[in-house]
Design a protein around this motif. Structure first.
Motif, PDB file in Angstrom:
ATOM      1  N   TYR A   1      48.715  67.880  37.801  1.00 10.10           N
ATOM      2  CA  TYR A   1      49.750  68.463  38.638  1.00 10.10           C
ATOM      3  C   TYR A   1      49.258  68.505  40.072  1.00 10.10           C
ATOM      4  O   TYR A   1      48.124  68.904  40.334  1.00 10.10           O
ATOM      5  N   ILE A   2      50.078  68.095  41.011  1.00  5.11           N
ATOM      6  CA  ILE A   2      49.718  68.130  42.424  1.00  5.11           C
ATOM      7  C   ILE A   2      50.576  69.186  43.108  1.00  5.11           C
ATOM      8  O   ILE A   2      51.802  69.085  43.126  1.00  5.11           O
ATOM      9  N   GLU A   3      49.908  70.204  43.625  1.00  7.05           N
ATOM     10  CA  GLU A   3      50.607  71.250  44.364  1.00  7.05           C
ATOM     11  C   GLU A   3      50.934  70.753  45.766  1.00  7.05           C
ATOM     12  O   GLU A   3      50.232  69.906  46.311  1.00  7.05           O
ATOM     13  N   THR A   4      51.983  71.298  46.324  1.00  7.24           N
ATOM     14  CA  THR A   4      52.379  70.957  47.687  1.00  7.24           C
ATOM     15  C   THR A   4      52.514  72.240  48.487  1.00  7.24           C
ATOM     16  O   THR A   4      53.066  73.223  47.990  1.00  7.24           O
ATOM     17  N   GLU A   5      51.982  72.223  49.700  1.00  3.96           N
ATOM     18  CA  GLU A   5      52.108  73.370  50.595  1.00  3.96           C
ATOM     19  C   GLU A   5      52.681  72.894  51.923  1.00  3.96           C
ATOM     20  O   GLU A   5      52.356  71.804  52.387  1.00  3.96           O
ATOM     21  N   THR A   6      53.484  73.751  52.519  1.00  7.64           N
ATOM     22  CA  THR A   6      53.963  73.454  53.864  1.00  7.64           C
ATOM     23  C   THR A   6      52.833  73.761  54.838  1.00  7.64           C
ATOM     24  O   THR A   6      51.875  74.452  54.508  1.00  7.64           O
ATOM     25  N   THR A   7      52.953  73.231  56.035  1.00 10.28           N
ATOM     26  CA  THR A   7      51.999  73.502  57.107  1.00 10.28           C
ATOM     27  C   THR A   7      52.789  74.001  58.308  1.00 10.28           C
ATOM     28  O   THR A   7      54.023  73.885  58.324  1.00 10.28           O
TER      29      THR A   7
ATOM     30  N   PRO B   1      45.498  68.025  44.944  1.00  7.38           N
ATOM     31  CA  PRO B   1      45.410  67.419  43.607  1.00  7.38           C
ATOM     32  C   PRO B   1      44.611  68.233  42.601  1.00  7.38           C
ATOM     33  O   PRO B   1      44.504  67.834  41.437  1.00  7.38           O
ATOM     34  N   GLY B   2      44.041  69.358  43.009  1.00  2.35           N
ATOM     35  CA  GLY B   2      43.273  70.172  42.075  1.00  2.35           C
ATOM     36  C   GLY B   2      41.872  69.631  41.815  1.00  2.35           C
ATOM     37  O   GLY B   2      41.250  69.980  40.819  1.00  2.35           O
ATOM     38  N   ARG B   3      41.405  68.760  42.676  1.00  2.00           N
ATOM     39  CA  ARG B   3      40.056  68.211  42.580  1.00  2.00           C
ATOM     40  C   ARG B   3      39.578  67.839  43.971  1.00  2.00           C
ATOM     41  O   ARG B   3      40.360  67.798  44.911  1.00  2.00           O
ATOM     42  N   GLU B   4      38.301  67.541  44.074  1.00  2.00           N
ATOM     43  CA  GLU B   4      37.723  67.165  45.359  1.00  2.00           C
ATOM     44  C   GLU B   4      38.314  65.848  45.852  1.00  2.00           C
ATOM     45  O   GLU B   4      38.451  64.899  45.087  1.00  2.00           O
TER      46      GLU B   4
ATOM     47  N   VAL C   1      55.381  60.211  47.662  1.00  2.00           N
ATOM     48  CA  VAL C   1      53.994  60.549  47.994  1.00  2.00           C
ATOM     49  C   VAL C   1      53.295  61.118  46.765  1.00  2.00           C
ATOM     50  O   VAL C   1      52.175  60.715  46.429  1.00  2.00           O
ATOM     51  N   VAL C   2      53.937  62.040  46.074  1.00  2.35           N
ATOM     52  CA  VAL C   2      53.346  62.628  44.870  1.00  2.35           C
ATOM     53  C   VAL C   2      53.055  61.548  43.826  1.00  2.35           C
ATOM     54  O   VAL C   2      51.996  61.547  43.192  1.00  2.35           O
ATOM     55  N   SER C   3      53.954  60.609  43.658  1.00  6.57           N
ATOM     56  CA  SER C   3      53.757  59.520  42.699  1.00  6.57           C
ATOM     57  C   SER C   3      52.520  58.690  43.039  1.00  6.57           C
ATOM     58  O   SER C   3      51.710  58.371  42.167  1.00  6.57           O
TER      59      SER C   3
ATOM     60  N   ASP D   1      49.118  58.547  40.728  1.00  3.67           N
ATOM     61  CA  ASP D   1      48.559  57.264  40.279  1.00  3.67           C
ATOM     62  C   ASP D   1      47.107  57.116  40.707  1.00  3.67           C
ATOM     63  O   ASP D   1      46.260  56.695  39.919  1.00  3.67           O
ATOM     64  N   HIS D   2      46.827  57.488  41.942  1.00  2.00           N
ATOM     65  CA  HIS D   2      45.466  57.340  42.463  1.00  2.00           C
ATOM     66  C   HIS D   2      44.478  58.242  41.720  1.00  2.00           C
ATOM     67  O   HIS D   2      43.435  57.792  41.247  1.00  2.00           O
ATOM     68  N   PHE D   3      44.789  59.526  41.631  1.00  2.00           N
ATOM     69  CA  PHE D   3      43.833  60.471  41.063  1.00  2.00           C
ATOM     70  C   PHE D   3      43.722  60.354  39.540  1.00  2.00           C
ATOM     71  O   PHE D   3      42.632  60.532  38.986  1.00  2.00           O
ATOM     72  N   VAL D   4      44.795  60.034  38.849  1.00  2.00           N
ATOM     73  CA  VAL D   4      44.722  59.843  37.395  1.00  2.00           C
ATOM     74  C   VAL D   4      43.886  58.619  37.052  1.00  2.00           C
ATOM     75  O   VAL D   4      43.092  58.622  36.117  1.00  2.00           O
TER      76      VAL D   4
END
Length: 193
Positions: A2-8, A18-21, A78-80, A84-87
């Motif tokens: 799961y990828i969290e999203t935050e506003t800035t 992404p929940g990882r380094e 972007v999430v997709s 794909d990258h992190f998985v």
């Protein structure tokens, strides 16, 4: 995954967690499709056509959308790409991961040459930026880089979500300048570089 999203504070930039380094140390900013060729992930994000900036931080990826682009349409793409990258555990940079990656200091990025007589003051400034300012700026999906100190003026460059953010001037003047002046009396002003 799961990828969290935050506003800035910058409405054009979202922070994806992404929940990882992401980067083991430091940050890496890409401001053009040509810059992004160093990273398959950044290159894929720029290939969307609506991305104008990507910043890799310790645990986040900040993505800046082009003017007029609606995040409602861009965010799922972007999430997709990030999923794909992190998985797939693909490398962050062409030719490997970020562990051996360093961005060489560019003399053109220095606004003023530091006076060796100011070495102690500069060390204090850099320490405050590293320990107090950078973590706060990273929370907003950005980064800040020291660019020089001369005659009481500290020159800093904003990156990621902070670059072009409507509140970046207030952050520099009301936040960072106040902090540096408090702890380092030799500082009289902070300017964007």
């Amino acid at each position: 995954m799961y990828i969290e999203t935050e506003t800035t504070p910058n409405p054009a930039t979202l922070k994806f967690l992404p929940g990882r380094e992401v980067m083991p140390a430091g940050t890496r900013e890409f401001t053009s499709h040509e810059d992004a060729e160093a990273s398959p992930l950044a290159e894929a994000l720029f290939a969307l056509g609506d991305v104008t900036g990507v910043l890799f931080g310790g645990s986040f990826v900040a993505v800046t959308a082009a003017p007029g682009v609606a995040w409602a349409e861009l965010k799922p793409m972007v999430v997709s790409i990030l999923l794909d990258h992190f998985v797939s555990e693909a490398p962050l940079f062409a030719g490997g991961d970020a562990s051996g990656f360093a961005v060489p200091a560019d003399a053109a990025d220095t606004v003023v040459d530091d006076d060796p007589a100011d070495a102690d003051v500069i060390d204090q400034i850099k320490d405050l930026i590293e320990t107090r300012v950078r973590p706060a700026v990273a929370n907003d999906g950005g980064d800040i880089v020291y660019r020089g100190f001369r005659e009481g003026v500290v020159y800093l460059a904003m990156k990621g979500a902070c670059s072009g953010c409507p509140s970046s001037t207030a952050t520099l003047k009301n936040g960072i300048e106040t902090l540096l002046k408090h702890y380092v009396p030799e500082v009289t002003e902070v300017r964007a570089a």
